[in-house]
Write a protein that holds these residues in place. Structure first.
Motif, PDB file in Angstrom:
ATOM      1  N   LYS A  98     -16.131  63.931 -83.474  1.00 28.93           N
ATOM      2  CA  LYS A  98     -16.956  64.315 -84.613  1.00 28.93           C
ATOM      3  C   LYS A  98     -18.434  64.255 -84.235  1.00 28.93           C
ATOM      4  CE  LYS A  98     -13.769  62.515 -88.142  1.00 28.93           C
ATOM      5  NZ  LYS A  98     -12.785  61.871 -87.250  1.00 28.93           N
ATOM      6  N   VAL A  99     -19.223  65.132 -84.810  1.00 28.67           N
ATOM      7  CA  VAL A  99     -20.667  65.115 -84.566  1.00 28.67           C
ATOM      8  C   VAL A  99     -21.296  64.034 -85.435  1.00 28.67           C
ATOM      9  CG1 VAL A  99     -22.820  66.403 -84.746  1.00 28.67           C
ATOM     10  CG2 VAL A  99     -20.737  67.557 -83.952  1.00 28.67           C
ATOM     11  N   HIS A 100     -21.821  63.009 -84.802  1.00 28.92           N
ATOM     12  CA  HIS A 100     -22.487  61.931 -85.527  1.00 28.92           C
ATOM     13  C   HIS A 100     -23.999  62.127 -85.585  1.00 28.92           C
ATOM     14  CE1 HIS A 100     -19.316  58.459 -85.636  1.00 28.92           C
ATOM     15  NE2 HIS A 100     -18.933  59.538 -86.276  1.00 28.92           N
ATOM     16  N   ALA A 101     -24.569  62.754 -84.572  1.00 29.35           N
ATOM     17  CA  ALA A 101     -26.015  62.988 -84.553  1.00 29.35           C
ATOM     18  C   ALA A 101     -26.288  64.185 -83.664  1.00 29.35           C
ATOM     19  CB  ALA A 101     -26.763  61.758 -84.041  1.00 29.35           C
ATOM     20  N   ILE A 102     -27.325  64.936 -84.008  1.00 27.69           N
ATOM     21  CA  ILE A 102     -27.679  66.122 -83.231  1.00 27.69           C
ATOM     22  C   ILE A 102     -29.127  66.471 -83.511  1.00 27.69           C
ATOM     23  CG2 ILE A 102     -26.844  67.656 -85.058  1.00 27.69           C
ATOM     24  CD1 ILE A 102     -26.124  69.703 -82.910  1.00 27.69           C
ATOM     25  N   ASP A 103     -29.785  67.041 -82.515  1.00 28.58           N
ATOM     26  CA  ASP A 103     -31.135  67.562 -82.713  1.00 28.58           C
ATOM     27  C   ASP A 103     -31.297  68.815 -81.870  1.00 28.58           C
ATOM     28  OD1 ASP A 103     -33.672  67.676 -83.838  1.00 28.58           O
ATOM     29  OD2 ASP A 103     -34.593  66.457 -82.269  1.00 28.58           O
ATOM     30  N   VAL A 104     -32.099  69.741 -82.379  1.00 26.53           N
ATOM     31  CA  VAL A 104     -32.400  70.994 -81.695  1.00 26.53           C
ATOM     32  C   VAL A 104     -33.907  71.177 -81.687  1.00 26.53           C
ATOM     33  CG1 VAL A 104     -32.147  73.500 -81.720  1.00 26.53           C
ATOM     34  CG2 VAL A 104     -30.218  72.053 -82.400  1.00 26.53           C
ATOM     35  N   ARG A 105     -34.450  71.434 -80.501  1.00 27.77           N
ATOM     36  CA  ARG A 105     -35.881  71.722 -80.380  1.00 27.77           C
ATOM     37  C   ARG A 105     -36.055  72.736 -79.254  1.00 27.77           C
ATOM     38  NH1 ARG A 105     -40.693  68.958 -81.847  1.00 27.77           N
ATOM     39  NH2 ARG A 105     -39.454  67.151 -82.488  1.00 27.77           N
ATOM     40  N   GLY A 106     -36.650  73.895 -79.577  1.00 29.70           N
ATOM     41  CA  GLY A 106     -36.821  74.927 -78.573  1.00 29.70           C
ATOM     42  C   GLY A 106     -35.485  75.370 -78.023  1.00 29.70           C
ATOM     43  N   SER A 107     -35.325  75.257 -76.709  1.00 27.69           N
ATOM     44  CA  SER A 107     -34.074  75.670 -76.065  1.00 27.69           C
ATOM     45  C   SER A 107     -33.132  74.503 -75.790  1.00 27.69           C
ATOM     46  CB  SER A 107     -34.384  76.386 -74.739  1.00 27.69           C
ATOM     47  OG  SER A 107     -35.060  75.508 -73.848  1.00 27.69           O
ATOM     48  N   VAL A 108     -33.445  73.327 -76.313  1.00 28.25           N
ATOM     49  CA  VAL A 108     -32.650  72.121 -76.032  1.00 28.25           C
ATOM     50  C   VAL A 108     -31.844  71.718 -77.259  1.00 28.25           C
ATOM     51  CG1 VAL A 108     -32.722  69.685 -75.367  1.00 28.25           C
ATOM     52  CG2 VAL A 108     -34.309  71.314 -74.327  1.00 28.25           C
ATOM     53  N   LEU A 109     -30.558  71.527 -77.068  1.00 27.43           N
ATOM     54  CA  LEU A 109     -29.658  70.994 -78.099  1.00 27.43           C
ATOM     55  C   LEU A 109     -28.987  69.751 -77.539  1.00 27.43           C
ATOM     56  CD1 LEU A 109     -27.133  72.948 -80.317  1.00 27.43           C
ATOM     57  CD2 LEU A 109     -26.409  70.905 -79.074  1.00 27.43           C
ATOM     58  N   VAL A 110     -29.097  68.643 -78.252  1.00 26.49           N
ATOM     59  CA  VAL A 110     -28.480  67.385 -77.833  1.00 26.49           C
ATOM     60  C   VAL A 110     -27.606  66.886 -78.972  1.00 26.49           C
ATOM     61  CG1 VAL A 110     -28.841  65.038 -76.992  1.00 26.49           C
ATOM     62  CG2 VAL A 110     -30.488  66.830 -76.417  1.00 26.49           C
ATOM     63  N   VAL A 111     -26.341  66.580 -78.669  1.00 23.95           N
ATOM     64  CA  VAL A 111     -25.411  66.115 -79.687  1.00 23.95           C
ATOM     65  C   VAL A 111     -24.758  64.819 -79.233  1.00 23.95           C
ATOM     66  CG1 VAL A 111     -23.570  67.580 -78.735  1.00 23.95           C
ATOM     67  CG2 VAL A 111     -23.381  66.722 -81.067  1.00 23.95           C
ATOM     68  N   GLY A 112     -24.607  63.893 -80.166  1.00 23.36           N
ATOM     69  CA  GLY A 112     -23.891  62.644 -79.924  1.00 23.36           C
ATOM     70  C   GLY A 112     -22.651  62.611 -80.791  1.00 23.36           C
ATOM     71  N   THR A 113     -21.512  62.206 -80.232  1.00 23.02           N
ATOM     72  CA  THR A 113     -20.242  62.300 -80.939  1.00 23.02           C
ATOM     73  C   THR A 113     -19.638  60.932 -81.223  1.00 23.02           C
ATOM     74  OG1 THR A 113     -18.777  62.370 -79.010  1.00 23.02           O
ATOM     75  CG2 THR A 113     -19.865  64.430 -79.634  1.00 23.02           C
ATOM     76  N   SER A 114     -18.544  60.979 -81.980  1.00 18.71           N
ATOM     77  CA  SER A 114     -17.838  59.747 -82.342  1.00 18.71           C
ATOM     78  C   SER A 114     -17.191  59.077 -81.138  1.00 18.71           C
ATOM     79  CB  SER A 114     -16.769  60.067 -83.391  1.00 18.71           C
ATOM     80  OG  SER A 114     -15.868  61.064 -82.909  1.00 18.71           O
ATOM     81  N   GLU A 115     -17.013  59.809 -80.060  1.00 11.22           N
ATOM     82  CA  GLU A 115     -16.467  59.232 -78.834  1.00 11.22           C
ATOM     83  C   GLU A 115     -17.568  58.658 -77.939  1.00 11.22           C
ATOM     84  OE1 GLU A 115     -13.213  59.067 -78.507  1.00 11.22           O
ATOM     85  OE2 GLU A 115     -13.052  60.097 -80.440  1.00 11.22           O
ATOM     86  N   LYS A 116     -18.762  58.510 -78.489  1.00  6.11           N
ATOM     87  CA  LYS A 116     -19.932  58.007 -77.758  1.00  6.11           C
ATOM     88  C   LYS A 116     -20.288  58.900 -76.569  1.00  6.11           C
ATOM     89  CE  LYS A 116     -18.682  53.666 -77.178  1.00  6.11           C
ATOM     90  NZ  LYS A 116     -18.786  52.221 -76.878  1.00  6.11           N
ATOM     91  N   LYS A 117     -20.002  60.180 -76.720  1.00  6.75           N
ATOM     92  CA  LYS A 117     -20.361  61.164 -75.713  1.00  6.75           C
ATOM     93  C   LYS A 117     -21.714  61.787 -76.075  1.00  6.75           C
ATOM     94  CE  LYS A 117     -17.008  61.685 -72.583  1.00  6.75           C
ATOM     95  NZ  LYS A 117     -16.226  62.930 -72.613  1.00  6.75           N
ATOM     96  N   LEU A 118     -22.504  62.063 -75.058  1.00  6.59           N
ATOM     97  CA  LEU A 118     -23.782  62.747 -75.212  1.00  6.59           C
ATOM     98  C   LEU A 118     -23.675  64.081 -74.471  1.00  6.59           C
ATOM     99  CD1 LEU A 118     -26.615  62.079 -76.441  1.00  6.59           C
ATOM    100  CD2 LEU A 118     -27.325  61.477 -74.130  1.00  6.59           C
ATOM    101  N   VAL A 119     -23.803  65.188 -75.213  1.00  6.35           N
ATOM    102  CA  VAL A 119     -23.661  66.517 -74.629  1.00  6.35           C
ATOM    103  C   VAL A 119     -24.963  67.280 -74.846  1.00  6.35           C
ATOM    104  CG1 VAL A 119     -22.268  68.607 -74.481  1.00  6.35           C
ATOM    105  CG2 VAL A 119     -21.208  66.458 -75.217  1.00  6.35           C
ATOM    106  N   ILE A 120     -25.493  67.852 -73.764  1.00  7.36           N
ATOM    107  CA  ILE A 120     -26.772  68.555 -73.804  1.00  7.36           C
ATOM    108  C   ILE A 120     -26.543  70.011 -73.425  1.00  7.36           C
ATOM    109  CG2 ILE A 120     -29.129  68.630 -72.884  1.00  7.36           C
ATOM    110  CD1 ILE A 120     -28.660  65.627 -72.113  1.00  7.36           C
ATOM    111  N   TYR A 121     -27.121  70.911 -74.234  1.00  6.83           N
ATOM    112  CA  TYR A 121     -26.993  72.345 -73.973  1.00  6.83           C
ATOM    113  C   TYR A 121     -28.367  72.975 -73.818  1.00  6.83           C
ATOM    114  CZ  TYR A 121     -21.987  72.886 -74.855  1.00  6.83           C
ATOM    115  OH  TYR A 121     -20.618  72.830 -74.767  1.00  6.83           O
TER     116      TYR A 121
END
Length: 434
Positions: free
Chosen positions: A232-255
């Motif tokens: 599940k998406v617990h936290a996310i932020d988008v700025r410019g060309s960067v997307l960072v999402v933190g999930t319920s599995e304590k994973k950090l994924v950057i796009y």
């Protein structure tokens, strides 16, 4: 699978946010129907828009107004100006209008568990106008939804307000014609909603259903791209060309939004506990991650800068003066970045802090409020800082009675007066240990 009822959606959203809510309390609210029509506050009693002084047409109509007072209260220990007509329930998200706003001026929107999206016009507080410049807020309009709202934002030109919530639907409120259209749909509550011009003008929604979806005009209900997240998406932020999402599995994924075919980077969170908040650096070179353990991690995106990564403690209260290592820890509920590169955090301990991550120093810590601070944001030039006070349910229903009635939700707006800008090395605070 889509939750069997809107009630389950609202309850699930609360649990995933680390904010368990009483089932009986939420049932009537979550099952409410759309209270249609465009509502403005204050029928004739409030200040009306003055086109001659503002230089643009009012997209909302009249509204109730309030001048900034400086009286200190238990929920407002700094005595900062409070906005009029705040939400009647918990405040979930806030956002200032961008610098390119179609209608000019400064507008603040807030979403709430009371199923409303509200908008205020804010004036004053400019750095050029000096310390002591009064902030004034005018309640312009609100829109009612059919479920609690969890997020809000703006289009890049400031001509539309975005919001979404527990019914899994994202909406766009056009300020030009005051129409609301659905632009996104998920099978679970929408945690966050953003506008992005990369890879093309679109709405980005992140949901507890474990997906991030990208929607573009004509908004026909079909996303042009979908990202499946590890939990599940617990936290996310988008700025410019960067997307960072933190999930319920304590994973950090950057796009990198210019290349959605694969993640730019994927790793486990450096923090031990559940991710609560994320903020992307002003220069898009990294991000800060807040957790429920009262700790923030500073992460740089490039591998060659990994040695600069570090974490620091915050939003903790010492319980024994003789034992500094014994303290109560509170969730870091939100992170907001100032245009100058500094950041603000708000926590369930009822304080806000300004930080200079590059100098590893704390610029300011507020007095402690009687209720938690749930959300915060800077305006486009960093001259105003808004923060919300309400019960965030981090202690569950057990502590809810002491906040009911006597501790109303409130939004304060603070002129930053250079408090949030980097200080020269000789003037930087040195009392805080990182």
């Amino acid at each position: 699978m889509r939750p069997p009822s809107l009630l389950l959606s609202a309850f699930t959203a609360a649990i995933c946010l680390g904010s368990p809510r009483r089932l009986a309390t939420r049932s009537s609210r979550a099952m409410g129907r759309l209270r249609g029509g465009w509502n403005t506050w204050g029928s004739g009693g409030g200040s009306s828009w003055n086109a001659n002084t503002q230089g643009t047409q009012n997209p909302f109509g009249g509204g109730a107004s309030a001048s900034a007072g400086m009286s200190k209260k238990p929920h407002n220990p700094e005595g900062d100006p409070e906005i009029p007509s705040p939400p009647s329930d918990g405040i979930t998200d806030m956002s200032f209008s961008p610098s390119t706003s179609t209608f000019g001026g400064k507008f603040l929107v807030a979403s709430s568990w009371d199923k409303t999206i509200r908008c205020w016009e804010v004036s004053g507080g400019s750095q050029q106008q000096g310390v002591g410049q009064q902030v004034q807020a005018v309640a312009r309009s609100q829109k009612s939804a059919n479920s609690p709202l969890l997020c809000c934002g703006w289009s890049s030109n400031g001509g539309a307000i975005l919001y979404g919530g527990c019914d899994g639907v994202g909406y766009m409120w056009s300020l030009q014609n005051q129409q609301v259209i659905p632009v996104a749909r998920h099978s679970a509550p929408i945690r966050k909603i953003f506008w992005s011009d990369i890879p093309r003008p679109c709405v980005i929604t992140a949901s507890f259903d474990g997906t991030i979806k990208f929607w573009s005009a004509p908004f026909n209900g079909v996303p042009f791209h979908t990202i499946t997240t590890p939990g599940k998406v617990h936290a996310i932020d988008v700025r410019g060309s960067v997307l960072v999402v933190g999930t319920s599995e304590k994973k950090l994924v950057i796009y990198n939004l210019n290349d959605l075919s694969r993640p730019f980077k994927e790793k486990f969170s450096p923090l031990k506990s559940q991710i609560r908040s994320i903020g992307v650096f002003s220069d898009q070179s990294g991000c800060c991650i807040g957790a429920i353990e009262g700790r923030v991690s500073v992460e740089n995106l490039k591998d060659q800068d990994a040695s600069k990564n570090f974490a620091f403690k915050c939003h903790r209260v010492n319980t024994q003066t003789n034992s500094p290592n014994k303290c109560e820890v509170y969730p870091v509920n939100d992170i907001a970045f100032h245009p100058a590169g500094t950041l603000a955090t708000v926590g369930a301990d009822g304080t806000f802090c300004f930080w200079d991550k590059d100098a590893k120093s704390r610029l300011k810590v507020s007095g402690r409020s009687s209720i938690p601070f749930s959300s915060c944001c800077f305006n486009h030039d960093g001259t105003l800082f808004a923060y919300a006070a309400c019960y965030d349910w981090h202690q569950g229903h057990v502590s809810a009675p002491k906040f009911s009635g006597t501790q109303p939700s409130a939004i304060m707006i603070r002129p930053t007066r250079n408090e949030a800008t980097p200080k020269p090395p000789t003037l930087a605070p040195t009392s805080y240990r990182w």
